[in-house]
Enzyme design. Structure first.
Site, PDB file in Angstrom:
ATOM      1  N   ARG A   1       5.713  30.254  20.619  1.00  0.00           N
ATOM      2  CA  ARG A   1       4.658  30.729  20.134  1.00  0.00           C
ATOM      3  C   ARG A   1       3.385  29.514  21.061  1.00  0.00           C
ATOM      4  O   ARG A   1       2.115  30.045  20.922  1.00  0.00           O
ATOM      5  CB  ARG A   1       3.780  29.736  18.497  1.00  0.00           C
ATOM      6  CG  ARG A   1       4.759  30.852  17.982  1.00  0.00           C
ATOM      7  CD  ARG A   1       4.382  30.319  15.879  1.00  0.00           C
ATOM      8  NE  ARG A   1       5.754  29.402  15.748  1.00  0.00           N
ATOM      9  CZ  ARG A   1       6.864  29.159  15.337  1.00  0.00           C
ATOM     10  NH1 ARG A   1       7.324  30.441  14.702  1.00  0.00           N
ATOM     11  NH2 ARG A   1       7.816  28.130  15.624  1.00  0.00           N
TER      12      ARG A   1
ATOM     13  N   HIS B   1       1.798  23.895   6.771  1.00  0.00           N
ATOM     14  CA  HIS B   1       1.755  24.644   7.790  1.00  0.00           C
ATOM     15  C   HIS B   1       3.320  25.491   8.139  1.00  0.00           C
ATOM     16  O   HIS B   1       3.087  25.532   6.546  1.00  0.00           O
ATOM     17  CB  HIS B   1       2.182  24.282   9.188  1.00  0.00           C
ATOM     18  CG  HIS B   1       1.628  22.583   9.923  1.00  0.00           C
ATOM     19  ND1 HIS B   1       1.464  21.051   8.820  1.00  0.00           N
ATOM     20  CD2 HIS B   1       1.419  22.806  10.876  1.00  0.00           C
ATOM     21  CE1 HIS B   1       0.669  20.679  10.137  1.00  0.00           C
ATOM     22  NE2 HIS B   1       0.565  21.207  11.016  1.00  0.00           N
TER      23      HIS B   1
ATOM     24  N   LYS C   1       8.099  25.599  10.752  1.00  0.00           N
ATOM     25  CA  LYS C   1       7.690  24.491  11.173  1.00  0.00           C
ATOM     26  C   LYS C   1       8.764  23.829  10.839  1.00  0.00           C
ATOM     27  O   LYS C   1       9.226  23.818   9.528  1.00  0.00           O
ATOM     28  CB  LYS C   1       6.840  23.515  10.829  1.00  0.00           C
ATOM     29  CG  LYS C   1       6.412  22.621  11.356  1.00  0.00           C
ATOM     30  CD  LYS C   1       4.909  21.468  11.015  1.00  0.00           C
ATOM     31  CE  LYS C   1       4.630  20.431  11.927  1.00  0.00           C
ATOM     32  NZ  LYS C   1       5.082  20.633  13.200  1.00  0.00           N
TER      33      LYS C   1
ATOM     34  N   ASN D   1      -1.423  15.825  18.569  1.00  0.00           N
ATOM     35  CA  ASN D   1      -2.807  17.293  18.450  1.00  0.00           C
ATOM     36  C   ASN D   1      -3.616  17.476  19.597  1.00  0.00           C
ATOM     37  O   ASN D   1      -4.174  16.176  19.580  1.00  0.00           O
ATOM     38  CB  ASN D   1      -3.273  17.227  16.630  1.00  0.00           C
ATOM     39  CG  ASN D   1      -3.858  18.462  16.680  1.00  0.00           C
ATOM     40  OD1 ASN D   1      -4.421  19.074  17.015  1.00  0.00           O
ATOM     41  ND2 ASN D   1      -3.200  18.676  15.119  1.00  0.00           N
TER      42      ASN D   1
ATOM     43  N   THR E   1       0.571  15.412  13.529  1.00  0.00           N
ATOM     44  CA  THR E   1      -0.746  15.315  13.303  1.00  0.00           C
ATOM     45  C   THR E   1      -0.955  14.042  11.679  1.00  0.00           C
ATOM     46  O   THR E   1      -1.528  13.297  12.051  1.00  0.00           O
ATOM     47  CB  THR E   1      -1.398  16.301  13.265  1.00  0.00           C
ATOM     48  OG1 THR E   1      -1.356  16.902  14.085  1.00  0.00           O
ATOM     49  CG2 THR E   1      -3.016  16.610  12.761  1.00  0.00           C
TER      50      THR E   1
ATOM     51  N   GLY F   1       8.859  25.752  27.557  1.00  0.00           N
ATOM     52  CA  GLY F   1       8.978  26.031  25.807  1.00  0.00           C
ATOM     53  C   GLY F   1       7.896  27.329  26.030  1.00  0.00           C
ATOM     54  O   GLY F   1       7.592  28.151  24.899  1.00  0.00           O
TER      55      GLY F   1
HETATM   56  P1  NAD Z   1       8.331  27.551  18.922  1.00  0.00           P
HETATM   57  O1  NAD Z   1       9.894  27.736  18.283  1.00  0.00           O
HETATM   58  O2  NAD Z   1       8.022  28.919  19.036  1.00  0.00           O
HETATM   59  O3  NAD Z   1       9.033  27.674  20.947  1.00  0.00           O
HETATM   60  C1  NAD Z   1       9.523  26.592  21.545  1.00  0.00           C
HETATM   61  C2  NAD Z   1      10.388  27.000  21.885  1.00  0.00           C
HETATM   62  O4  NAD Z   1      10.611  26.121  23.143  1.00  0.00           O
HETATM   63  C3  NAD Z   1      11.013  28.001  21.888  1.00  0.00           C
HETATM   64  O5  NAD Z   1      10.492  29.058  22.793  1.00  0.00           O
HETATM   65  C4  NAD Z   1      12.309  27.610  22.831  1.00  0.00           C
HETATM   66  O6  NAD Z   1      13.207  28.490  23.398  1.00  0.00           O
HETATM   67  C5  NAD Z   1      11.815  26.513  23.702  1.00  0.00           C
HETATM   68  N1  NAD Z   1      12.894  25.588  23.962  1.00  0.00           N
HETATM   69  C6  NAD Z   1      13.600  24.956  23.122  1.00  0.00           C
HETATM   70  N2  NAD Z   1      14.486  23.888  23.387  1.00  0.00           N
HETATM   71  C7  NAD Z   1      14.275  24.057  24.895  1.00  0.00           C
HETATM   72  C8  NAD Z   1      14.310  23.348  26.023  1.00  0.00           C
HETATM   73  N3  NAD Z   1      15.663  22.392  26.040  1.00  0.00           N
HETATM   74  N4  NAD Z   1      14.441  23.959  27.102  1.00  0.00           N
HETATM   75  C9  NAD Z   1      12.870  24.442  27.228  1.00  0.00           C
HETATM   76  N5  NAD Z   1      12.954  25.075  26.289  1.00  0.00           N
HETATM   77  C10 NAD Z   1      12.969  25.071  25.441  1.00  0.00           C
HETATM   78  O7  NAD Z   1       8.101  26.474  19.004  1.00  0.00           O
HETATM   79  P2  NAD Z   1       6.758  26.115  18.922  1.00  0.00           P
HETATM   80  O8  NAD Z   1       5.750  26.216  17.456  1.00  0.00           O
HETATM   81  O9  NAD Z   1       5.828  26.949  20.396  1.00  0.00           O
HETATM   82  O10 NAD Z   1       6.151  24.862  18.848  1.00  0.00           O
HETATM   83  C11 NAD Z   1       6.715  23.858  20.600  1.00  0.00           C
HETATM   84  C12 NAD Z   1       6.278  22.204  19.677  1.00  0.00           C
HETATM   85  O11 NAD Z   1       5.351  22.152  20.150  1.00  0.00           O
HETATM   86  C13 NAD Z   1       6.684  22.065  17.979  1.00  0.00           C
HETATM   87  O12 NAD Z   1       7.992  20.779  18.298  1.00  0.00           O
HETATM   88  C14 NAD Z   1       5.536  22.228  17.588  1.00  0.00           C
HETATM   89  O13 NAD Z   1       5.596  21.123  16.896  1.00  0.00           O
HETATM   90  C15 NAD Z   1       4.437  20.804  19.248  1.00  0.00           C
HETATM   91  N6  NAD Z   1       3.368  21.680  18.810  1.00  0.00           N
HETATM   92  C16 NAD Z   1       1.690  20.803  18.867  1.00  0.00           C
HETATM   93  C17 NAD Z   1       0.767  21.528  18.737  1.00  0.00           C
HETATM   94  C18 NAD Z   1      -0.283  19.601  19.453  1.00  0.00           C
HETATM   95  O14 NAD Z   1      -0.746  20.174  20.250  1.00  0.00           O
HETATM   96  N7  NAD Z   1       0.815  18.610  19.834  1.00  0.00           N
HETATM   97  C19 NAD Z   1       0.404  22.161  18.761  1.00  0.00           C
HETATM   98  C20 NAD Z   1       1.677  23.208  17.526  1.00  0.00           C
HETATM   99  C21 NAD Z   1       2.858  22.812  18.602  1.00  0.00           C
END
Ligand code: NAD
Length: 245
Positions: free
Chosen positions: A14, A133, A137, A102, A144, A10
């Protein structure tokens, strides 16, 4: 702590960008920065830990491949249905895995404080949760918030049927056996969570506000360094931070 070779999955997102910046700051080697369409299986032999912040739709495949290659996992994706998550968690436990909704240190302390407050305050205090958020999102309530709600329900000995998502219309008076959940979306908010306990005479509010994605990225990389030397099993940030007593 070890210096594991990382795969960031990913990487164009972001969180992926925040993870790459944090890895640079910590001088952790990134074996591969992958996104949709890239070949995770081909990259796995050259790495120790897969850090996945891609999409909940990708989690199953990521876990399958990491288990097949016996590589450690840090999973940050949210938005899985409960049954799917239970199935995936059981599979992930075959390798050392940290899975957390989180990764921030402040939020993990909020989890501990919320569990304690729910136990101590009892059902004379109405529990409600509000989260906000950014507009991009895709899932609600946030991962969380889901964890905070689990802790409130456990502390109050209530089941998931107690949850009331976004009341509307003639809802009737609030009962003591319900927990309200409200998901706000807008702008660039990284992640705010407030747990409210309200009695007729007082109100306790526990609030965490994330100001920068770097906090999740730093926590996730701390988890990657911690998990790589652990035996196979499913761990969370409470384990990584030593918050379990
Ligand atoms: P985002 O949409 O900005 O980024 C996701 C990225 O993953 C994109 O570049 C997309 O092209 C890529 N992607 C999608 N499917 C894919 C696949 N099959 N293989 C490889 N890459 C793939 O989203 P984000 O804001 O960066 O959030 C990503 C995830 O992380 C979400 O599920 C979000 O809820 C989670 N998140 C978790 C925490 C935490 O602390 N656990 C914090 C922030 C975000």
């Amino acid at each position: 702590m070890s210096t594991p070779r990382l795969i960031i999955n990913g990487a164009k997102g972001r969180m992926g960008q925040a993870l790459l910046a944090a890895a640079r700051e910590l001088s952790l080697p990134v074996a591969a920065a992958l996104d949709s369409g890239d070949d995770l299986a081909a990259a796995l032999p050259g790495a120790d830990v897969v850090v996945d912040f891609s999409s909940h739709t990708a989690t199953g495949k990521v876990i399958e491949l990491a288990v097949a290659h016996r590589k450690a996992l840090v999973i940050g994706t949210t938005g899985h249905a409960a049954a799917e998550k239970a199935h995936l968690a059981a599979l992930a436990a075959r390798v050392p895995t940290v899975w957390a909704g989180n990764f921030s240190i402040g939020v993990n302390l909020l989890f501990a404080l919320t569990a304690r407050a729910a136990q101590v305050l009892g059902d004379d205090y109405d529990a409600e949760l509000v989260e906000m958020h950014h507009r991009h999102k895709r899932d609600a309530p946030s991962g969380t918030a889901v964890r905070l709600l689990e802790l409130i329900l456990e502390g109050r000995k209530l089941g998931p049927e107690a949850l009331r998502h976004g009341r509307s219309g003639i809802t009737g008076e609030r009962t003591r056996q319900e927990v309200g959940v409200h998901a706000l979306r807008g702008g660039g908010v990284v992640g705010d969570h407030t747990v409210i306990f309200a009695s007729p005479g007082e109100r306790l509010e526990l609030t965490h506000k994330a100001g920068d994605r770097a906090i999740f990225a730093q926590g996730a990389l701390r988890a990657a360094q911690w998990v790589v030397d652990r035996p196979p099993g499913l761990y969370d940030m409470q384990d990584v931070l030593g918050l379990k007593d």
